[in-house]
Design a protein around this motif. Sequence first.
Motif, PDB file in Angstrom:
ATOM      1  N   HIS A   1       0.828  -1.190   0.000  1.00 38.21           N
ATOM      2  CA  HIS A   1       0.000   0.000   0.000  1.00 38.21           C
ATOM      3  C   HIS A   1       0.871   1.251   0.000  1.00 38.21           C
ATOM      4  N   SER A   2       0.357   2.303  -0.555  1.00 37.32           N
ATOM      5  CA  SER A   2       1.088   3.561  -0.624  1.00 37.32           C
ATOM      6  C   SER A   2       0.566   4.535   0.419  1.00 37.32           C
ATOM      7  N   ALA A   3       1.448   5.448   0.827  1.00 37.17           N
ATOM      8  CA  ALA A   3       1.066   6.532   1.737  1.00 37.17           C
ATOM      9  C   ALA A   3       1.439   7.839   1.050  1.00 37.17           C
ATOM     10  N   THR A   4       0.517   8.813   1.076  1.00 38.85           N
ATOM     11  CA  THR A   4       0.774  10.104   0.443  1.00 38.85           C
ATOM     12  C   THR A   4       0.596  11.223   1.459  1.00 38.85           C
ATOM     13  N   PHE A   5       1.572  12.117   1.484  1.00 39.21           N
ATOM     14  CA  PHE A   5       1.521  13.302   2.349  1.00 39.21           C
ATOM     15  C   PHE A   5       1.471  14.524   1.442  1.00 39.21           C
ATOM     16  N   GLU A   6       0.687  15.530   1.869  1.00 37.22           N
ATOM     17  CA  GLU A   6       0.482  16.718   1.049  1.00 37.22           C
ATOM     18  C   GLU A   6       0.613  17.952   1.931  1.00 37.22           C
ATOM     19  N   THR A  43       4.809  10.658  -1.975  1.00 36.79           N
ATOM     20  CA  THR A  43       4.172   9.341  -1.904  1.00 36.79           C
ATOM     21  C   THR A  43       5.243   8.289  -1.673  1.00 36.79           C
ATOM     22  N   LEU A  44       4.998   7.443  -0.670  1.00 37.35           N
ATOM     23  CA  LEU A  44       5.865   6.301  -0.400  1.00 37.35           C
ATOM     24  C   LEU A  44       5.120   5.071  -0.891  1.00 37.35           C
ATOM     25  N   LEU A  49       6.522  -2.088   7.320  1.00 38.78           N
ATOM     26  CA  LEU A  49       6.424  -1.834   8.764  1.00 38.78           C
ATOM     27  C   LEU A  49       7.605  -1.036   9.293  1.00 38.78           C
ATOM     28  N   ASP A  50       8.824  -1.369   8.829  1.00 41.55           N
ATOM     29  CA  ASP A  50      10.024  -0.698   9.372  1.00 41.55           C
ATOM     30  C   ASP A  50      10.206   0.723   8.838  1.00 41.55           C
ATOM     31  N   GLU A  51       9.320   1.173   7.951  1.00 39.71           N
ATOM     32  CA  GLU A  51       9.410   2.540   7.432  1.00 39.71           C
ATOM     33  C   GLU A  51       8.531   3.511   8.208  1.00 39.71           C
ATOM     34  N   ILE A  69       2.210   5.844   9.945  1.00 37.47           N
ATOM     35  CA  ILE A  69       1.895   4.641  10.713  1.00 37.47           C
ATOM     36  C   ILE A  69       1.604   3.536   9.708  1.00 37.47           C
ATOM     37  N   VAL A  70       2.333   2.441   9.818  1.00 34.23           N
ATOM     38  CA  VAL A  70       2.157   1.315   8.898  1.00 34.23           C
ATOM     39  C   VAL A  70       1.617   0.138   9.700  1.00 34.23           C
ATOM     40  N   LYS A  71       0.475  -0.368   9.295  1.00 33.96           N
ATOM     41  CA  LYS A  71      -0.151  -1.497   9.999  1.00 33.96           C
ATOM     42  C   LYS A  71       0.040  -2.773   9.192  1.00 33.96           C
TER      43      LYS A  71
END
Length: 137
Positions: A1-6, A43-44, A49-51, A69-71
């Motif tokens: 899954h990707s995570a995006t910060f804006e 975007t990552l 988990l370790d990120e 937060i990575v679940k």
Amino acid sequence: HSATFECELSYEGIEVQWFLKNKLLEPSEKVVTRAEGRVHTFTLRDAQLDEAGQVKLTAKDFATSAKLIVKEPPVEFTKPLEDQTVEEEATATLECEVSRENAKVVWLKDGKEIHKNKKYDIIADGRVRKLIIHDCK
């Protein structure tokens, strides 16, 4: 899954830097940064988990941050148990496969947990889980 910060800045054309856990991020297959007008995004891809940790954006003498937060995804059975028919006093092996190697599996018989002993062997091998029943009755 990707995570995006804006982050939206007050005006365009400002150079920014993104950090994850205080490490400067460089664009790559995993790290995608964009600037469209005043809006900057990071975007990552395929977050692990370790990120997990603090994400920070710096612009001139300004900084803002948020937490990544990575679940862990829920464990699923990728290969379910199958019925077994064996001769009396023979050994039966029940086998299933789960989606994560570190998944905790509990074996039950008639609603009661089975523990390793003379009659039962419990094996975890990668994503495969086995219950070996000796001397079936």
